[in-house]
Design an enzyme around this catalytic site. Structure first.
Site, short mmCIF file in Angstrom:
data_model
loop_
_atom_site.label_atom_id
_atom_site.label_comp_id
_atom_site.label_asym_id
_atom_site.label_seq_id
_atom_site.Cartn_x
_atom_site.Cartn_y
_atom_site.Cartn_z
N LYS A 1 71.43 7.89 -77.35
CA LYS A 1 72.84 7.94 -76.96
C LYS A 1 73.66 7.71 -78.23
O LYS A 1 73.58 6.65 -78.85
CB LYS A 1 73.15 6.88 -75.92
CG LYS A 1 74.62 6.91 -75.53
CD LYS A 1 75.02 5.67 -74.74
CE LYS A 1 76.52 5.49 -74.85
NZ LYS A 1 77.00 4.20 -74.38
N GLY B 1 84.34 -1.92 -71.74
CA GLY B 1 84.50 -3.33 -71.40
C GLY B 1 85.79 -3.70 -70.71
O GLY B 1 86.02 -4.87 -70.40
N ALA C 1 81.57 4.01 -69.68
CA ALA C 1 82.59 3.02 -70.10
C ALA C 1 83.79 2.99 -69.16
O ALA C 1 84.28 4.03 -68.71
CB ALA C 1 83.08 3.28 -71.52
N GLY C 2 84.23 1.79 -68.86
CA GLY C 2 85.46 1.57 -68.10
C GLY C 2 85.26 1.22 -66.64
O GLY C 2 86.19 0.78 -65.98
N ASN D 1 77.58 -1.26 -68.34
CA ASN D 1 76.99 -2.51 -68.78
C ASN D 1 77.87 -3.69 -68.35
O ASN D 1 77.50 -4.50 -67.52
CB ASN D 1 76.80 -2.49 -70.29
CG ASN D 1 76.02 -3.70 -70.82
OD1 ASN D 1 75.74 -3.77 -72.00
ND2 ASN D 1 75.69 -4.67 -70.00
N SER D 2 79.12 -3.73 -68.88
CA SER D 2 79.99 -4.89 -68.63
C SER D 2 80.23 -5.14 -67.14
O SER D 2 80.29 -6.29 -66.70
CB SER D 2 81.35 -4.70 -69.31
OG SER D 2 81.18 -4.46 -70.68
#
Length: 264
Positions: free
Chosen positions: A106, A167, A193-194, A215-216
């Site tokens: 990635k 994040g 993301a987001g 992830n976050s």
């Protein structure tokens, strides 16, 4: 009545996956929580920041691969923490050495530490080198449909536009751009993301994304293992809703039951 859309398997670099949820390994309180959350998510592809995580380059330190076994998961090395094309290319080559010739990576090249927004110019440069070097490149990018198209034309195997900044948990900030990217897509499109909560993941899947990487949203939840389970169901629900084809939105009410035959 036939379904509007037929289900196609989720395939990357010639390999088919059942789960359409990809998860990261950072930001957990310890390796035990990492393992438990990833198991609960049902994910089969796990992304690892090579610059921040030991996958064998630091002998004697705890190795993430002891918790996340490459026999069980597809390890997706990423170039998080890279701010130019050269760093990103070097990081991918290091990952390939550490993982015995593993080609799936990635690519992310960030512009600055404050926004973590992708630097698309450096991303394009790095993608070109990595594709020529034989890597299977999944690429993190902005939600610019033109850049997404160029990355696919260049030979990237998946395009991963952000939903919101890394994040932030803001969800899909620009669904309209994402819809254009999806309409034009010649390779799998994954939201990256987001995402903040289960409904964000569901919306991404309802729009027609092949998968979602996060992830976050899991690691920073008050109960990461429970949130991982929620995300597993959210992705499945969103995919089913996309395949089913939602009802049209209407301005006025319409009775669920017909009025014919009612007793007067």
């Amino acid at each position: 009545m036939s379904h509007v859309r037929s289900d196609k398997p989720f395939t990357l670099a010639g390999r088919t996956y059942q789960s359409r949820l990809l998860v990261g390994t950072g930001k957990y309180k310890d390796l035990d929580e990492t393992r438990a959350a990833i198991e609960a998510s049902g994910a089969e592809i796990v992304t690892v920041a090579v610059r921040r995580t030991n996958i064998g380059q630091n002998p004697g330190e705890p190795n993430l691969l002891e918790v996340i076994s490459p026999e069980r998961y597809t390890i997706l090395p990423n170039t998080a923490g890279c701010y130019n094309a050269e760093e990103a290319v070097r990081t991918c080559r290091l990952a390939r050495e550490l993982l015995d010739g593993h080609k799936l990576v990635k690519l992310e090249v960030l512009a600055d530490q404050k926004t973590l927004f992708p630097n698309v110019i450096e991303t394009l440069k790095a993608a070109e080198v990595l594709v020529k070097d034989g890597f299977d490149v999944m690429v993190y990018t902005s939600d610019d449909p033109i850049i997404a198209r160029q990355l696919a034309e260049m030979g990237c195997i998946a395009v991963m536009p952000l939903a919101g900044l890394i994040g932030t948990g803001l969800g899909i900030c620009n669904p309209y751009n994402l819809r254009i990217i999806l309409e034009e897509a010649t390779v799998p499109v994954l939201v990256d993301a987001g995402v903040g909560t289960a409904s964000d993941a569901t919306i991404a899947m309802e729009l027609g994304c092949e998968a979602v990487l996060m992830n976050s949203a899991i690691a920073h939840a008050q109960d990461p293992v429970l949130m991982a389970r929620a995300m597993k169901h959210a992705i499945e629900a969103g995919r089913l809703a996309y395949l089913a084809g939602r009802m049209p939105k209407k301005l006025y009410a319409s009775a669920s039951s017909p009025l014919d035959g009612l007793i007067q």
